[in-house]
Design a protein around this motif. Structure first.
Motif, PDB file in Angstrom:
ATOM      1  N   HIS A  99       0.832  -1.207   0.000  1.00 51.74           N
ATOM      2  CA  HIS A  99       0.000   0.000   0.000  1.00 51.74           C
ATOM      3  C   HIS A  99       0.864   1.252   0.000  1.00 51.74           C
TER       4      HIS A  99
ATOM      5  N   PRO B  62      -7.744  -3.185   0.542  1.00 50.86           N
ATOM      6  CA  PRO B  62      -7.054  -2.195   1.376  1.00 50.86           C
ATOM      7  C   PRO B  62      -5.571  -2.492   1.595  1.00 50.86           C
TER       8      PRO B  62
ATOM      9  N   CYS C 178      -9.265   5.605   5.103  1.00 48.65           N
ATOM     10  CA  CYS C 178      -8.738   5.953   3.776  1.00 48.65           C
ATOM     11  C   CYS C 178      -8.662   7.466   3.570  1.00 48.65           C
TER      12      CYS C 178
ATOM     13  N   PRO D 154      -4.195  -1.741  -2.791  1.00 50.18           N
ATOM     14  CA  PRO D 154      -5.293  -1.023  -3.460  1.00 50.18           C
ATOM     15  C   PRO D 154      -5.116  -0.756  -4.950  1.00 50.18           C
TER      16      PRO D 154
ATOM     17  N   VAL E 192     -13.263  -0.041   0.171  1.00 50.05           N
ATOM     18  CA  VAL E 192     -12.863  -1.449   0.261  1.00 50.05           C
ATOM     19  C   VAL E 192     -13.748  -2.383  -0.551  1.00 50.05           C
TER      20      VAL E 192
END
Length: 202
Positions: A105, A180, A142, A183, A175
């Motif tokens: 991520h 998550p 987020c 992504p 999501v």
């Protein structure tokens, strides 16, 4: 003489205003006439929400529905396994319970599991300021970094709708489309691509 002129003008105006049903002098007149019997939208997207557990949220003056998240997580509630502090559960040399999850991520110096997951209460996520965030509202995790996308999502510009644009508005959350932990969407070829270009690349 003036009487004749006034009479002629009066007759012209009188007969020029006569028009058949459904005929109007302008757009404004048409809108006013045809909206007299308007009583709101009759189209609904509710039929497309069948079988999806929804919760109503209010964000930035926008009220809409989102899919309930906790019921979709296979291993929720987390405290069924995480019944003691994380530091006491970790054992050297043993395979981790979430061995199949690789965090792709952000840079590992920036982000780890506990950036989003709350080590003190595993049934909750957490903000960067250590405030608890419910899994159903994971978009609040987020939006700490992805503020532009979040603003667009609140207004309905970002993200997929459930059942189209008809009310009640129902939107996928972050999501529901993005993993998550990873992504970024994988690059894909279009469904139909230019075969000539492919030949040139060979």
């Amino acid at each position: 003489m003036n009487k004749w002129i006034y009479g002629f003008v009066f007759l012209m105006l009188f007969f020029s205003c006569k028009h058949g049903e459904g005929e109007y002098h302008g757009v404004v007149e048409k809108i006013e006439a045809e909206s007299k019997n308007y009583h709101g939208v009759t189209v609904s997207s509710e039929q497309y929400h069948d079988g999806i557990d929804m919760i109503k949220i209010s964000e930035g003056g926008h009220e809409f529905l989102i899919p309930e998240r906790k019921g979709q997580i296979k291993m929720y509630a987390c405290t069924e396994c995480h019944n003691k502090p994380l530091s006491k559960m970790q054992t050297e040399g043993e395979q981790k319970a979430h061995w199949d999850i690789k965090l792709v991520h952000a840079n590992e110096n920036t982000m780890s599991c506990v950036t989003c997951h709350n080590p003190d209460n595993m049934d909750q996520l957490k903000s960067l300021t250590h405030k608890e965030i419910d899994f159903n509202k994971s978009y609040n995790v987020c939006n700490q970094c992805h503020t532009k996308q979040f603003e667009d999502w609140k207004g309905g510009a970002h993200g997929k709708k459930i059942g189209g644009w008809a009310p009640p508005r129902a939107s996928m959350t972050c999501v529901n489309c993005h993993n998550p932990h990873k992504p970024h969407f994988e690059s894909k070829w279009p469904a139909r691509f230019n075969t000539q270009t492919v030949k040139e690349r060979e």
